[in-house]
Motif scaffolding. Structure first.
Motif, short mmCIF file in Angstrom:
data_model
loop_
_atom_site.label_atom_id
_atom_site.label_comp_id
_atom_site.label_asym_id
_atom_site.label_seq_id
_atom_site.Cartn_x
_atom_site.Cartn_y
_atom_site.Cartn_z
N LEU A 270 0.83 -1.21 0.00
CA LEU A 270 0.00 0.00 0.00
C LEU A 270 0.86 1.25 0.00
O LEU A 270 0.58 2.22 -0.72
CB LEU A 270 -0.92 -0.02 1.23
N ALA A 271 1.91 1.26 0.82
CA ALA A 271 2.78 2.43 0.89
C ALA A 271 3.42 2.72 -0.46
O ALA A 271 3.58 3.89 -0.85
CB ALA A 271 3.85 2.22 1.96
N GLY A 272 3.80 1.66 -1.18
CA GLY A 272 4.39 1.86 -2.50
C GLY A 272 3.43 2.55 -3.45
O GLY A 272 3.82 3.43 -4.23
N ARG A 273 2.15 2.17 -3.38
CA ARG A 273 1.14 2.80 -4.25
C ARG A 273 0.86 4.24 -3.81
O ARG A 273 0.74 5.14 -4.65
CB ARG A 273 -0.15 1.98 -4.24
N LEU A 274 0.75 4.45 -2.50
CA LEU A 274 0.46 5.80 -2.01
C LEU A 274 1.59 6.77 -2.31
O LEU A 274 1.35 7.97 -2.52
CB LEU A 274 0.20 5.75 -0.50
N ALA A 275 2.82 6.27 -2.30
CA ALA A 275 3.95 7.15 -2.58
C ALA A 275 3.87 7.74 -3.97
O ALA A 275 4.29 8.88 -4.21
CB ALA A 275 5.27 6.39 -2.40
N GLY A 276 3.34 6.96 -4.92
CA GLY A 276 3.19 7.46 -6.29
C GLY A 276 2.16 8.56 -6.40
O GLY A 276 2.26 9.41 -7.28
N ARG A 277 1.17 8.56 -5.48
CA ARG A 277 0.11 9.55 -5.55
C ARG A 277 0.35 10.76 -4.65
O ARG A 277 0.01 11.89 -5.00
CB ARG A 277 -1.24 8.91 -5.18
N HIS A 278 0.93 10.54 -3.50
CA HIS A 278 1.05 11.60 -2.49
C HIS A 278 2.49 12.03 -2.21
O HIS A 278 2.70 12.97 -1.46
CB HIS A 278 0.39 11.15 -1.19
N GLY A 279 3.46 11.34 -2.78
CA GLY A 279 4.85 11.68 -2.55
C GLY A 279 5.48 10.81 -1.49
O GLY A 279 4.84 10.44 -0.50
N ARG A 280 6.73 10.49 -1.69
CA ARG A 280 7.43 9.60 -0.78
C ARG A 280 7.57 10.21 0.62
O ARG A 280 7.44 9.52 1.63
CB ARG A 280 8.80 9.24 -1.34
N GLY A 281 7.90 11.49 0.68
CA GLY A 281 8.14 12.12 1.96
C GLY A 281 6.96 12.02 2.90
O GLY A 281 7.11 11.71 4.09
N ARG A 282 5.76 12.28 2.39
CA ARG A 282 4.57 12.21 3.23
C ARG A 282 4.33 10.80 3.75
O ARG A 282 3.96 10.60 4.92
CB ARG A 282 3.35 12.69 2.44
N VAL A 283 4.52 9.82 2.88
CA VAL A 283 4.26 8.44 3.28
C VAL A 283 5.27 7.98 4.33
O VAL A 283 4.90 7.30 5.30
CB VAL A 283 4.27 7.50 2.05
N VAL A 284 6.54 8.35 4.16
CA VAL A 284 7.54 7.98 5.17
C VAL A 284 7.23 8.65 6.50
O VAL A 284 7.35 8.03 7.57
CB VAL A 284 8.96 8.35 4.68
N PHE A 285 6.83 9.92 6.47
CA PHE A 285 6.50 10.63 7.71
C PHE A 285 5.37 9.93 8.46
O PHE A 285 5.47 9.68 9.67
CB PHE A 285 6.10 12.08 7.40
N VAL A 286 4.30 9.62 7.75
CA VAL A 286 3.16 8.94 8.39
C VAL A 286 3.58 7.57 8.92
O VAL A 286 3.19 7.17 10.03
CB VAL A 286 1.99 8.81 7.41
N SER A 287 4.40 6.87 8.17
CA SER A 287 4.85 5.53 8.59
C SER A 287 5.68 5.62 9.87
O SER A 287 5.52 4.78 10.78
CB SER A 287 5.67 4.87 7.48
#
Length: 403
Positions: A270-287
């Protein structure tokens, strides 16, 4: 160059092969982790001492990847990965025939060395063969295989030791992984975009220095160190906590907590897909936020809270790792195989160093000390992510939405 597009048959075949490879990697490396209490009792060593059975492997793996990643630039991606899987599976099988702590540590040391050929080279292969817009999704599925292997390697050994000796369990795991390694050899297509380079040991060190001069990569290496360090520390010592008073759970019951890896498998994809839509930085921060919240939740005395906290730690770690690992090829300017190797050097160094240091906190301050150690690590990760967010993206990455 012709890249593999998401949704094609070739994309599915490659991802299945790497799902299997990720499974084998995590099973053969971490299958000893839930057995630490058994090792402590059988060999007369403490919690920190028993963690050496794992830390020795991850330490030798970390160092070896610096060389093996460069060797793959000369020998090719697939041959190095296949040899790595076959050798580590064979050594996992050999683990079942060890009868002393010294022989066990020796096999585990060798296992870390030979396993080095898979993780770093896998990232380089995916980075070279996949379309940039599909890179995060492909890396997420590969990490999902790691998560599935993580659940199996932890739940299966600790449950089976209620019925048979741990050496028999290790033999079964080794034989199964050997068959899966042959499947990887059969299904993975050869590299198409790989360009062979002449191996030069002097150039190796110069190139390594170049990787460390890239501030974006240094931030990603720091994130890898702290995320893996905190994650492994949690799993290394949660078993000791639940086996001890006031819980006094059996090993078979404790083994079920590792089913949390199913959530990690899902979160990585899921994180891999979300990174394409919302940006890697945001997904890493939330994680990272999820990881730290999960660690704090385990401080509560109730079993449900502890299990929920471990689930969140697992989800946060795999979300962080799946995105950060895919970020490395996008921020590397050259020698992507080596940049991936340095990322994983940091990743497994975090496992080795923090996994053992966590035992000192466990021995002196109990579980609250372990959680405090994890929280400090994640705070450092936030600092690295903030620094990374202040750096300009390379022109190539900026043209891709996936960057």
């Amino acid at each position: 160059m012709r890249f593999v597009q998401r949704g094609t048959r070739e994309f599915r075949i490659i991802n299945l092969a790497f799902f299997v490879a990720g499974f084998v990697t995590f099973v053969t490396l971490y299958d000893v982790q839930p057995l630490f209490p058994i090792f402590a009792r059988e060999f007369g060593i403490g919690a920190a001492g028993s963690s050496l059975v794992l830390s020795l492997s991850t330490g030798s793996l970390a160092v070896s990847m610096l060389l093996v990643g460069t060797l793959s630039e000369s020998l090719g991606r697939k041959p190095v990965m296949v040899l790595s899987l076959l050798l580590t599976s064979s050594l996992a099988l050999l683990t079942g025939f060890t009868h002393s702590l010294l022989s066990l540590l020796g096999v585990r040391l060798l296992q870390g060395i030979v396993l080095a050929g898979l993780p770093a080279v896998a990232m380089a292969y995916i980075g070279e063969e996949m379309d940039p817009r599909s890179l995060s999704a492909a890396m997420g599925l590969y990490i999902a295989g790691n998560a599935a292997g993580g659940m199996t390697r932890r739940h299966f050994p600790v449950s089976m030791t209620e019925v048979v000796q741990w050496r028999t369990v290790m033999g079964i795991i080794g034989a199964a992984c050997l068959l899966l390694s042959l499947f990887f050899l059969w299904r993975l297509p050869p590299s198409r975009n790989f360009h062979r380079r002449t191996f030069d040991l002097r150039a190796l060190f110069g190139s390594l220095a170049g990787q460390l001069r890239n501030p974006a990569l240094v931030c990603l290496y720091a994130i890898a160190f702290i995320a893996m360090g905190g994650f492994v520390t949690a799993y290394n010592y949660i078993t000791f906590r639940l086996l001890a008073p006031p819980y006094d759970l059996s090993r078979a019951v404790v083994g079920w907590i590792f089913v949390a890896y199913l959530f990690g498998s899902y979160s990585s994809a899921l994180a891999g897909r979300l990174a394409g839509r919302h940006g890697r930085g945001r997904v890493v921060f939330v994680s990272l936020v999820v990881l730290i919240v999960g660690a704090l939740l385990t401080l509560l005395p109730w079993i449900a809270a502890i299990v929920g906290g471990i689930v969140l730690v697992t989800v946060g770690f795999f979300g962080t790792h799946s995105v950060a690992s895919g970020w490395v090829p996008a921020r590397a300017t050259d020698a992507r195989g080596q940049s991936s190797a340095v990322y994983l050097f940091s990743y497994y160094l975090g496992s080795s160093v923090c996994g053992t240091l966590g035992g000192l906190f466990w021995a002196r301050t109990g579980w609250p000390g372990v959680v405090g150690f994890i929280v400090v690590l994640v705070l450092v990760g936030f600092m690295a992510l903030w620094r990374l967010s202040r750096l300009p993206a390379p022109a190539e990455a900026a043209r891709s939405r996936d960057a």
